[in-house]
Write a protein that holds these residues in place. Structure first.
Motif, PDB file in Angstrom:
ATOM      1  N   TRP A  72      57.437  70.745  18.999  1.00  0.00           N
ATOM      2  CA  TRP A  72      56.430  71.291  19.908  1.00  0.00           C
ATOM      3  C   TRP A  72      56.135  70.291  21.013  1.00  0.00           C
ATOM      4  CZ3 TRP A  72      54.300  76.032  20.080  1.00  0.00           C
ATOM      5  CH2 TRP A  72      54.311  76.822  18.938  1.00  0.00           C
ATOM      6  N   THR A 123      48.332  74.390  25.838  1.00  0.00           N
ATOM      7  CA  THR A 123      49.527  75.225  25.891  1.00  0.00           C
ATOM      8  C   THR A 123      50.617  74.487  25.130  1.00  0.00           C
ATOM      9  OG1 THR A 123      50.299  74.270  27.975  1.00  0.00           O
ATOM     10  CG2 THR A 123      48.958  76.284  28.132  1.00  0.00           C
ATOM     11  N   VAL A 134      60.130  79.229  20.273  1.00  0.00           N
ATOM     12  CA  VAL A 134      58.941  79.949  20.717  1.00  0.00           C
ATOM     13  C   VAL A 134      59.273  80.670  22.017  1.00  0.00           C
ATOM     14  CG1 VAL A 134      56.564  79.693  21.571  1.00  0.00           C
ATOM     15  CG2 VAL A 134      57.318  78.443  19.540  1.00  0.00           C
ATOM     16  N   ALA A 177      52.904  79.136  24.158  1.00  0.00           N
ATOM     17  CA  ALA A 177      51.803  79.326  23.223  1.00  0.00           C
ATOM     18  C   ALA A 177      50.501  78.966  23.918  1.00  0.00           C
ATOM     19  CB  ALA A 177      52.007  78.440  22.002  1.00  0.00           C
ATOM     20  N   TRP A 211      45.519  79.234  17.762  1.00  0.00           N
ATOM     21  CA  TRP A 211      46.824  79.079  18.396  1.00  0.00           C
ATOM     22  C   TRP A 211      47.539  80.420  18.310  1.00  0.00           C
ATOM     23  CZ3 TRP A 211      48.704  75.740  21.483  1.00  0.00           C
ATOM     24  CH2 TRP A 211      49.988  75.235  21.439  1.00  0.00           C
ATOM     25  N   ASN A 212      48.059  80.941  19.417  1.00  0.00           N
ATOM     26  CA  ASN A 212      48.692  82.254  19.469  1.00  0.00           C
ATOM     27  C   ASN A 212      50.044  82.116  20.156  1.00  0.00           C
ATOM     28  OD1 ASN A 212      49.284  84.786  21.043  1.00  0.00           O
ATOM     29  ND2 ASN A 212      47.617  85.521  19.773  1.00  0.00           N
ATOM     30  N   TYR A 213      51.100  82.644  19.515  1.00  0.00           N
ATOM     31  CA  TYR A 213      52.433  82.509  20.107  1.00  0.00           C
ATOM     32  C   TYR A 213      53.396  83.535  19.518  1.00  0.00           C
ATOM     33  CZ  TYR A 213      53.046  79.705  15.862  1.00  0.00           C
ATOM     34  OH  TYR A 213      53.068  79.264  14.568  1.00  0.00           O
ATOM     35  N   THR A 214      54.540  83.677  20.179  1.00  0.00           N
ATOM     36  CA  THR A 214      55.619  84.546  19.702  1.00  0.00           C
ATOM     37  C   THR A 214      56.777  83.651  19.278  1.00  0.00           C
ATOM     38  OG1 THR A 214      54.950  86.328  21.184  1.00  0.00           O
ATOM     39  CG2 THR A 214      57.210  86.396  20.356  1.00  0.00           C
ATOM     40  N   GLN A 226      54.820  87.811  16.256  1.00  0.00           N
ATOM     41  CA  GLN A 226      53.636  87.163  16.799  1.00  0.00           C
ATOM     42  C   GLN A 226      52.897  86.420  15.688  1.00  0.00           C
ATOM     43  OE1 GLN A 226      54.489  90.490  17.775  1.00  0.00           O
ATOM     44  NE2 GLN A 226      55.440  89.321  19.411  1.00  0.00           N
TER      45      GLN A 226
END
Length: 177
Positions: free
Chosen positions: A93, A104, A110, A114, A125-128, A141
């Protein structure tokens, strides 16, 4: 009979709408200890986790060794996963600290960027994620919540969905060395 039907409909509506509600990061603003991502994710951490399916059954168990460094407002979290079946995975990351506790992040698997925010002892934390399964890759997701428990221990619960349907959850415990 009409009253019973009306009450049943009202109860069902409440359950459905309640299921759509999500946590608000601001609810954790006064919680202690205060999570400073640059401080906590600095150095080496060990994590222990499970992935559970929709029914709650454990599908995968794993450990993670994280080596984390920061240069100004940019952090590098180098994660090495080892699964119970002996397979391994790596994720690196790159986090960027923004104003107002916002972050971010990007990683090789990813999709896009994010988005996250810290308040009090919590981080949302929100991500695909591109997830390989049986020779195919699916975009899923993640809604990821982390809670600092002590200066060394953090708990993490992430919900994985596809098209709004819950596929499972990841539960992790981080320990800072």
């Amino acid at each position: 009979m009409k009253r019973r039907l009306l009450l049943s409909s009202a109860a069902a509506s409440t359950l459905v709408l309640g299921g759509c509600a999500s946590q608000d990061i601001n609810n954790y603003a006064s919680e202690k200890p205060v999570l400073d991502l640059q401080q906590y994710f600095n150095g080496t951490l060990d994590a222990y986790g499970v992935f559970t399916d929709r029914s709650g059954a454990v599908v995968k168990r794993f450990t993670v060794v994280m080596r984390c460094t920061w240069s100004g407002d940019v952090g590098l979290l180098d994660e090495d996963f080892t699964y119970a079946d002996g397979s391994t995975q790596k994720r690196v990351w790159r986090l960027t600290k923004l104003a107002d506790g916002r972050y971010t992040g990007t990683a090789g698997d990813v999709v896009g960027t994010a988005q996250g925010q810290a308040r009090g002892n919590a981080f949302y934390w929100n991500y695909t994620l591109s997830l390989p399964v049986d020779g195919k890759v699916y975009e899923v997701q993640f809604d990821d919540w982390m809670y600092l428990m002590t200066d060394r221990v953090m708990l993490n619960k992430a919900t994985m969905t596809k098209f709004g349907v819950k596929l499972g959850e990841v539960t992790l415990s981080f320990t800072k060395r």
